[in-house]
Design a protein around this motif. Structure first.
Motif, mmCIF file in Angstrom:
data_model
loop_
_atom_site.group_PDB
_atom_site.id
_atom_site.type_symbol
_atom_site.label_atom_id
_atom_site.label_comp_id
_atom_site.label_asym_id
_atom_site.label_seq_id
_atom_site.Cartn_x
_atom_site.Cartn_y
_atom_site.Cartn_z
ATOM 1 N N THR A 40 0.857 -1.259 0.014
ATOM 2 C CA THR A 40 0.132 -0.036 -0.047
ATOM 3 C C THR A 40 0.906 1.300 -0.099
ATOM 4 O O THR A 40 0.313 2.292 -0.236
ATOM 5 C CB THR A 40 -0.964 0.194 1.189
ATOM 6 O OG1 THR A 40 -0.005 -0.040 2.401
ATOM 7 C CG2 THR A 40 -1.753 -1.277 1.221
ATOM 8 N N ASN A 42 2.155 2.464 2.697
ATOM 9 C CA ASN A 42 1.571 3.240 4.058
ATOM 10 C C ASN A 42 2.799 2.924 4.786
ATOM 11 O O ASN A 42 3.217 1.858 5.025
ATOM 12 C CB ASN A 42 0.302 2.870 4.403
ATOM 13 C CG ASN A 42 -0.923 3.207 3.539
ATOM 14 O OD1 ASN A 42 -0.899 4.058 2.879
ATOM 15 N ND2 ASN A 42 -1.972 2.500 3.780
ATOM 16 N N TYR A 43 3.146 3.704 5.565
ATOM 17 C CA TYR A 43 4.457 3.782 6.405
ATOM 18 C C TYR A 43 4.325 4.775 7.604
ATOM 19 O O TYR A 43 3.842 5.896 7.596
ATOM 20 C CB TYR A 43 5.611 3.782 5.708
ATOM 21 C CG TYR A 43 6.269 5.000 5.047
ATOM 22 C CD1 TYR A 43 7.272 5.684 5.429
ATOM 23 C CD2 TYR A 43 5.598 5.126 3.865
ATOM 24 C CE1 TYR A 43 7.413 6.891 4.978
ATOM 25 C CE2 TYR A 43 6.081 6.217 3.028
ATOM 26 C CZ TYR A 43 7.244 7.260 3.462
ATOM 27 O OH TYR A 43 7.466 8.233 3.032
ATOM 28 N N LEU A 58 2.485 9.692 10.058
ATOM 29 C CA LEU A 58 1.995 8.756 9.147
ATOM 30 C C LEU A 58 2.030 9.018 7.848
ATOM 31 O O LEU A 58 1.577 10.387 7.483
ATOM 32 C CB LEU A 58 0.595 8.517 9.716
ATOM 33 C CG LEU A 58 0.419 8.233 11.286
ATOM 34 C CD1 LEU A 58 -1.383 7.842 11.580
ATOM 35 C CD2 LEU A 58 1.410 6.919 11.684
ATOM 36 N N SER A 60 1.519 8.088 3.470
ATOM 37 C CA SER A 60 1.082 7.111 2.253
ATOM 38 C C SER A 60 1.550 7.525 1.142
ATOM 39 O O SER A 60 1.376 8.786 0.711
ATOM 40 C CB SER A 60 -0.595 7.283 2.208
ATOM 41 O OG SER A 60 -1.158 6.499 1.402
ATOM 42 N N PRO A 94 0.916 0.936 10.232
ATOM 43 C CA PRO A 94 -0.044 0.424 9.180
ATOM 44 C C PRO A 94 -0.253 -0.833 9.184
ATOM 45 O O PRO A 94 0.718 -1.865 9.321
ATOM 46 C CB PRO A 94 0.545 1.194 7.872
ATOM 47 C CG PRO A 94 2.004 0.935 8.342
ATOM 48 C CD PRO A 94 2.114 1.226 9.949
ATOM 49 N N TRP A 160 -5.589 4.597 9.558
ATOM 50 C CA TRP A 160 -5.117 4.496 8.322
ATOM 51 C C TRP A 160 -6.154 4.541 7.157
ATOM 52 O O TRP A 160 -7.087 3.743 7.451
ATOM 53 C CB TRP A 160 -4.175 3.040 7.812
ATOM 54 C CG TRP A 160 -2.937 3.466 9.026
ATOM 55 C CD1 TRP A 160 -2.718 2.980 10.225
ATOM 56 C CD2 TRP A 160 -1.734 3.813 8.369
ATOM 57 N NE1 TRP A 160 -1.448 3.317 10.595
ATOM 58 C CE2 TRP A 160 -0.748 3.750 9.431
ATOM 59 C CE3 TRP A 160 -1.496 4.193 7.294
ATOM 60 C CZ2 TRP A 160 0.172 4.517 9.693
ATOM 61 C CZ3 TRP A 160 -0.107 5.080 7.049
ATOM 62 C CH2 TRP A 160 0.882 5.035 8.312
#
Length: 161
Positions: A40, A42-43, A58, A60, A94, A160
């Protein structure tokens, strides 16, 4: 998350209050860890400073959508080293973290030093390229189950997208 590192005391401490988030912490002496879901993009980015400030982001796909989250964090400096412990809430991670990287940054001006657990291979660095900690393709395999146990499952998070 635990940090045990040499203390360089360069640059000087950031002006923010210890124990609180400090935007721009990456401009000071800091250790950063990134936890990525590679499917994704996401991290989670966690930055810790020996003087007690921290920054949690956060992201993305490299775009930050949450910054300055609180963190239980304690740091101390002794005899040229610093040690820190941060308790990272599970909902900050995430879902499906499968890669990570960590960095240590210290020094000022021409003496600024950037160190990576998994660096970009020297032959892939372009002339004049500056540091970029968001090169997700260089992160390496990581499993929270390796730390928590194979039977562990990550708690759900509503933070998330």
């Amino acid at each position: 998350m635990e940090v045990n590192s040499l203390f360089f005391d360069d640059p000087p401490a950031p002006p923010g209050e210890p124990g609180k988030p400090f935007d721009g912490l990456w401009d000071y002496e800091v250790v950063e860890s990134f936890f990525l879901n590679s499917a994704t993009s996401n991290y989670l980015e966690v930055e810790l400073c020996p003087h007690g400030q921290h920054l949690v982001l956060l992201l993305s796909g490299g775009d930050c959508f949450e910054k300055g989250l609180s963190l239980a964090f304690q740091a101390d400096i002794n005899w040229g080293t610093w040690n820190a412990t941060a308790i990272i809430p599970w909902d900050y991670f995430p879902p499906g973290v499968d890669k990570m990287n960590s960095y240590a940054i210290h020094g000022s001006g021409l003496g600024r030093t950037y160190e990576a657990l998994y660096p970009i291979p020297q032959e892939e660095i372009e002339n004049g390229q500056g540091p970029n900690f968001h090169r997700l393709e260089y992160f390496q395999d990581f499993s929270l189950q390796d730390i928590m146990g194979e039977e562990w499952t990550q708690p759900p998070s509503d933070m998330w997208p």
